[in-house]
Design a protein around this motif. Sequence first.
Motif, PDB file in Angstrom:
ATOM      1  N   ASN A 146      -1.960  13.025  -3.718  1.00 36.01           N
ATOM      2  CA  ASN A 146      -3.039  13.599  -4.521  1.00 36.01           C
ATOM      3  C   ASN A 146      -3.260  15.061  -4.164  1.00 36.01           C
ATOM      4  OD1 ASN A 146      -3.882  11.564  -6.205  1.00 36.01           O
ATOM      5  ND2 ASN A 146      -5.180  10.599  -4.668  1.00 36.01           N
ATOM      6  N   LYS A 154       2.361  -0.383   8.543  1.00 36.02           N
ATOM      7  CA  LYS A 154       1.844   0.993   8.608  1.00 36.02           C
ATOM      8  C   LYS A 154       1.929   1.500  10.039  1.00 36.02           C
ATOM      9  CE  LYS A 154      -0.045   1.666   4.369  1.00 36.02           C
ATOM     10  NZ  LYS A 154       0.125   2.816   3.520  1.00 36.02           N
ATOM     11  N   ARG A 211       5.320   3.001   8.578  1.00 39.73           N
ATOM     12  CA  ARG A 211       5.278   2.964   7.100  1.00 39.73           C
ATOM     13  C   ARG A 211       6.678   2.810   6.503  1.00 39.73           C
ATOM     14  NH1 ARG A 211       1.292   6.212   8.942  1.00 39.73           N
ATOM     15  NH2 ARG A 211      -0.783   5.753   8.133  1.00 39.73           N
ATOM     16  N   HIS A 220      -4.431  14.853  -8.787  1.00 36.45           N
ATOM     17  CA  HIS A 220      -4.877  13.483  -9.044  1.00 36.45           C
ATOM     18  C   HIS A 220      -4.119  12.835 -10.194  1.00 36.45           C
ATOM     19  CE1 HIS A 220      -8.142  11.657  -6.792  1.00 36.45           C
ATOM     20  NE2 HIS A 220      -8.169  10.744  -7.750  1.00 36.45           N
ATOM     21  N   GLY A 274      -7.768   1.268  -5.216  1.00 38.29           N
ATOM     22  CA  GLY A 274      -7.025   2.459  -4.803  1.00 38.29           C
ATOM     23  C   GLY A 274      -5.537   2.285  -5.012  1.00 38.29           C
ATOM     24  N   GLU A 275      -4.783   2.465  -3.901  1.00 39.53           N
ATOM     25  CA  GLU A 275      -3.325   2.364  -3.984  1.00 39.53           C
ATOM     26  C   GLU A 275      -2.836   1.079  -3.332  1.00 39.53           C
ATOM     27  OE1 GLU A 275      -4.988   3.525  -1.666  1.00 39.53           O
ATOM     28  OE2 GLU A 275      -3.895   4.163   0.108  1.00 39.53           O
ATOM     29  N   LEU A 305       0.856   5.685  -9.436  1.00 37.73           N
ATOM     30  CA  LEU A 305       0.328   4.313  -9.449  1.00 37.73           C
ATOM     31  C   LEU A 305       0.936   3.508 -10.607  1.00 37.73           C
ATOM     32  CD1 LEU A 305      -3.435   5.028  -8.656  1.00 37.73           C
ATOM     33  CD2 LEU A 305      -1.804   3.824  -7.195  1.00 37.73           C
ATOM     34  N   ARG A 349      -4.069  -5.256  -8.766  1.00 37.69           N
ATOM     35  CA  ARG A 349      -4.427  -4.029  -8.016  1.00 37.69           C
ATOM     36  C   ARG A 349      -5.775  -4.319  -7.375  1.00 37.69           C
ATOM     37  NH1 ARG A 349      -6.229   1.729 -10.519  1.00 37.69           N
ATOM     38  NH2 ARG A 349      -6.249   2.949  -8.582  1.00 37.69           N
ATOM     39  N   ASP A 364      -2.073   9.378 -10.340  1.00 35.18           N
ATOM     40  CA  ASP A 364      -2.194   8.267 -11.317  1.00 35.18           C
ATOM     41  C   ASP A 364      -0.827   7.845 -11.836  1.00 35.18           C
ATOM     42  OD1 ASP A 364      -4.866   8.399 -10.965  1.00 35.18           O
ATOM     43  OD2 ASP A 364      -5.339   9.311 -12.911  1.00 35.18           O
ATOM     44  N   ASP A 381       0.869  -1.179   0.000  1.00 35.20           N
ATOM     45  CA  ASP A 381       0.000   0.000   0.000  1.00 35.20           C
ATOM     46  C   ASP A 381       0.906   1.229   0.000  1.00 35.20           C
ATOM     47  OD1 ASP A 381      -3.104   0.698   0.879  1.00 35.20           O
ATOM     48  OD2 ASP A 381      -1.635   2.222   1.529  1.00 35.20           O
ATOM     49  N   LEU A 382       0.628   2.148  -0.938  1.00 31.84           N
ATOM     50  CA  LEU A 382       1.459   3.355  -1.016  1.00 31.84           C
ATOM     51  C   LEU A 382       1.158   4.222   0.219  1.00 31.84           C
ATOM     52  CD1 LEU A 382       1.211   4.244  -4.827  1.00 31.84           C
ATOM     53  CD2 LEU A 382       2.822   2.750  -3.654  1.00 31.84           C
ATOM     54  N   ASP A 383       2.226   4.805   0.767  1.00 34.46           N
ATOM     55  CA  ASP A 383       2.056   5.555   2.017  1.00 34.46           C
ATOM     56  C   ASP A 383       1.555   6.977   1.734  1.00 34.46           C
ATOM     57  OD1 ASP A 383       3.039   3.345   3.373  1.00 34.46           O
ATOM     58  OD2 ASP A 383       5.126   3.987   3.096  1.00 34.46           O
ATOM     59  N   HIS A 384       0.681   7.404   2.577  1.00 34.84           N
ATOM     60  CA  HIS A 384       0.151   8.779   2.530  1.00 34.84           C
ATOM     61  C   HIS A 384      -0.212   9.188   1.108  1.00 34.84           C
ATOM     62  CE1 HIS A 384       1.298   9.043   6.683  1.00 34.84           C
ATOM     63  NE2 HIS A 384       2.607   8.943   6.425  1.00 34.84           N
ATOM     64  N   PHE A 385      -0.894   8.335   0.473  1.00 36.96           N
ATOM     65  CA  PHE A 385      -1.216   8.615  -0.933  1.00 36.96           C
ATOM     66  C   PHE A 385      -2.205   9.775  -1.075  1.00 36.96           C
ATOM     67  CE2 PHE A 385      -2.964   7.505  -5.198  1.00 36.96           C
ATOM     68  CZ  PHE A 385      -1.765   7.645  -5.897  1.00 36.96           C
ATOM     69  N   LYS A 386      -2.986   9.951  -0.052  1.00 41.32           N
ATOM     70  CA  LYS A 386      -3.934  11.084  -0.065  1.00 41.32           C
ATOM     71  C   LYS A 386      -3.167  12.398  -0.179  1.00 41.32           C
ATOM     72  CE  LYS A 386      -7.893  12.868   2.596  1.00 41.32           C
ATOM     73  NZ  LYS A 386      -7.484  14.229   2.414  1.00 41.32           N
TER      74      LYS A 386
HETATM   75  N1  LIG Z   1      -4.763   9.488  -8.026  1.00 35.06           N
HETATM   76  C1  LIG Z   1      -5.457   8.487  -7.593  1.00 35.06           C
HETATM   77  N2  LIG Z   1      -5.789   8.398  -6.312  1.00 35.06           N
HETATM   78  C2  LIG Z   1      -6.485   7.372  -5.847  1.00 35.06           C
HETATM   79  C3  LIG Z   1      -6.895   6.353  -6.726  1.00 35.06           C
HETATM   80  N3  LIG Z   1      -7.581   5.436  -5.987  1.00 35.06           N
HETATM   81  C4  LIG Z   1      -7.595   5.901  -4.675  1.00 35.06           C
HETATM   82  N4  LIG Z   1      -6.918   7.069  -4.606  1.00 35.06           N
HETATM   83  C5  LIG Z   1      -6.728   7.872  -3.457  1.00 35.06           C
HETATM   84  O1  LIG Z   1      -5.847   7.231  -2.551  1.00 35.06           O
HETATM   85  C6  LIG Z   1      -6.093   7.790  -1.304  1.00 35.06           C
HETATM   86  C7  LIG Z   1      -6.044   6.764  -0.235  1.00 35.06           C
HETATM   87  O2  LIG Z   1      -5.993   7.437   1.015  1.00 35.06           O
HETATM   88  P1  LIG Z   1      -6.061   6.722   2.376  1.00 35.06           P
HETATM   89  O3  LIG Z   1      -6.908   5.439   2.216  1.00 35.06           O
HETATM   90  O4  LIG Z   1      -6.444   7.635   3.348  1.00 35.06           O
HETATM   91  O5  LIG Z   1      -4.604   6.277   2.664  1.00 35.06           O
HETATM   92  P2  LIG Z   1      -3.250   7.018   2.621  1.00 35.06           P
HETATM   93  O6  LIG Z   1      -3.464   8.424   2.392  1.00 35.06           O
HETATM   94  O7  LIG Z   1      -2.392   6.323   1.532  1.00 35.06           O
HETATM   95  O8  LIG Z   1      -2.671   6.742   3.986  1.00 35.06           O
HETATM   96  P3  LIG Z   1      -2.021   5.430   4.466  1.00 35.06           P
HETATM   97  O9  LIG Z   1      -2.468   4.267   3.571  1.00 35.06           O
HETATM   98  O10 LIG Z   1      -2.498   5.207   5.813  1.00 35.06           O
HETATM   99  O11 LIG Z   1      -0.602   5.574   4.304  1.00 35.06           O
HETATM  100  C8  LIG Z   1      -7.454   8.461  -1.385  1.00 35.06           C
HETATM  101  O12 LIG Z   1      -7.260   9.866  -1.337  1.00 35.06           O
HETATM  102  C9  LIG Z   1      -7.992   8.049  -2.703  1.00 35.06           C
HETATM  103  O13 LIG Z   1      -8.758   9.070  -3.292  1.00 35.06           O
HETATM  104  C10 LIG Z   1      -6.564   6.464  -8.096  1.00 35.06           C
HETATM  105  O14 LIG Z   1      -6.881   5.627  -8.939  1.00 35.06           O
HETATM  106  N5  LIG Z   1      -5.824   7.542  -8.474  1.00 35.06           N
END
Ligand SMILES: Nc1nc2c(ncn2[C@@H]2O[C@H](COP(=O)(O)OP(=O)(O)OP(=O)(O)O)[C@@H](O)[C@H]2O)c(=O)[nH]1
Length: 716
Positions: free
Chosen positions: A595, A700, A704, A600, A629-630, A607, A626, A604, A587-592
Amino acid sequence: MGRPTPCLPADPRTPRAASRGQAPYHPRLPARPAGALVRLAEALPLPLYVVETDGRVRFSSRMARALHPQGLPEVVKRWLENPQACGAPLETGPIPLPMVWQRLQPAGLSCALVVARPAPLLSADGLGSHPWQIALETGRFGFLEFDGSTQRICATSHTLSHLLGLPVTQLSLPYEAWLERLHPDDRPLVAPLLSDPQGWLQGTASLEYRVRHANGHWEWVEQRSLLVAATPEAPRILGLCQLVTSRKYAEIELIRREQQFRTLAENTSDIIARYDLNLRCLYINRSVAHYLALRREDHLGKRAGEKGWPKKVAERFEQECRALVATGQPRQYEHEIELNDRRYVFETRLFPEYDRSGMLTSILSIDREVTETRLALTLLAEENRVMEMITGNQSLAETLEQVCQMIRSQLPHSRVAVLLANEATLQLTLIAQAGLSTALEGALRVLPLSTEDGVGAAAANRQTVVVEDVAASPLWQARQTLAAAEGVCSSWAVPVMTSERGLLGVVALFHGERLTPGASENRLLFRSNHLCAIAIQHDLQQRQLYALATLDGMTGVFNRRHFFETAEREIQRVRRNGMPACAMMMDLDHFKAVNDNFGHACGDLVLRAFADECRRQLRATDLIGRLGGEEFAVLLPDTGLEAAREVAERLRQRVERQPLSTPRGPLHYTVSAGVSALMPGDTSLETLLHRTDGLLYEAKRRGRNQVVADPPPRLR
Ligand SMILES: Nc1nc2c(ncn2[C@@H]2O[C@H](COP(=O)(O)OP(=O)(O)OP(=O)(O)O)[C@@H](O)[C@H]2O)c(=O)[nH]1
């Protein structure tokens, strides 16, 4: 002869004596017929026997003696014993006589019999009623006497009335009147006999002419003549005449039919031949010259094997002829012949031919060349096979292999290859072939999509390239040695394209002689090319559909559903083979935050970059999916826990050290991973992934950017 009494047709006037208990009356024949009649009998155009009721032969004519020196032929004896079983006589004289005239053809033997049979009275006295005369007359024979001294013709009343329908009152008529009764065309034949009988009879004693019957039609007469008084002043000729009208018409009809047959036979493209029962050629039409070099007349008297037909063809022909002779039924079969480097398909029909007595005499053979029809049918069947393979989703290589076979079914001496075009790499790759040697196959495996190559040029220029003489063509310069060694003299290369002229590949043909495609070859190339285009495009569409159904659109790794399906199957497989397997959840860290900070679109890109990195670090046999999400999952078959942990760690480090360049500057991202080995108690993939997810959660939780794996077994 085994039985004393010949079996003759029942006589309605059979004397009642026998039924009244009296001894049956058996007339005796005269020991020898009168002199003139003997001479007439000798002149009969068929063997004549006079047979007693006890079966003894009293008299046999000269022809009978010559043909059957042993006496009465066996077949005639058998006929006398049991005429019913041997078939009806060809002709039988009227019954009201103490003797019966029979003309027989048992087993094809033609002979005449005068047989005595029980009769109440024998009233034979004098020439007019002499049983010999009566017997002969009942056989549609007649007598004419040409009297040179009176220049008149005398005839018996039977001759005049029964045979020619003339009034019996007029028993003689002048030569002139007789000649007038003859057909104008035949008068010159008969006149010399009348004017110079002695001279004429030195030539032939037999002639045939037409006499007008009283009712107007022409009767054909066969006359055998005998000089009975030979003084020059008064020559007398006795003529034994037989009406042969039906035979003559049959002969004329036969000649007419034969002429018709010859006209038809000579104007057809079929090979028409006639063979005797020893299978020697009696006749063959001129069409044979189209196929065999042997002169037409040199076929005559030869058997099929001696005429230049290949051994197998001759054997089949003789086998079919034997079957025809055995069954009397026509035969029909098809066979292929390779003549002058060309393949021909013939449909052969054999017909029995019989003579008038129903005896099989010859075999008529008709060979019709059906090469084009058969090739067209074969092509159709092969095309259908290709279409079935396409719709049945057979592999592209197998389908195109079938196209190659299809081409070779029409051009058996050609060698065929189908190559797929890759415009990105500017290469053609061999996918299917038929008839290529290993060396040629090796040389064609990958070709440049270049205007300077005999095959590549077809793809580069998107048009057919025909090299008629490979040895002299710059397009084959690079492969001259190979071409010479492989006997490639000419090549045809045709691009395979979509309807929008998109390049798909090339169909290439190589020949051992200098050839250019004709109309039929061009049709074949067009059709096979069309099939190749359909097959390749269908394969592309299938691949696209498969990708849509199984892959994640953004990253190209398996989608969740397909990952679960394939991973489940893999687990079953490794379990069966007793091999280890591990799962990895990432799982990618702090992916939010990615973005939020980079947008966004950049998210992508991250990813995709991560998926690419996974593909680089993992083996081709590992399955990546996959899950959403991430979040990504990997199944590593045949891999132990330590090796899997190392892979995860290497991947984590690669991601950490390789920031992604974006318009807003380098984008650093990290990944957390959990790694777990397949345990004997894991009932499903679900169980394994659930445990692995727990380890990911732990990673995590620990901060992480790290890998958490199962503890080593000894610590568990
Ligand atoms: N750009 C992009 N973002 C995505 C996609 N699918 C999911 N996301 C985003 O990935 C983020 C996942 O956030 P969280 O589940 O909070 O996790 P996190 O921010 O990675 O935090 P941790 O997993 O706890 O490290 C969300 O903001 C989703 O909108 C996608 O296909 N493309």
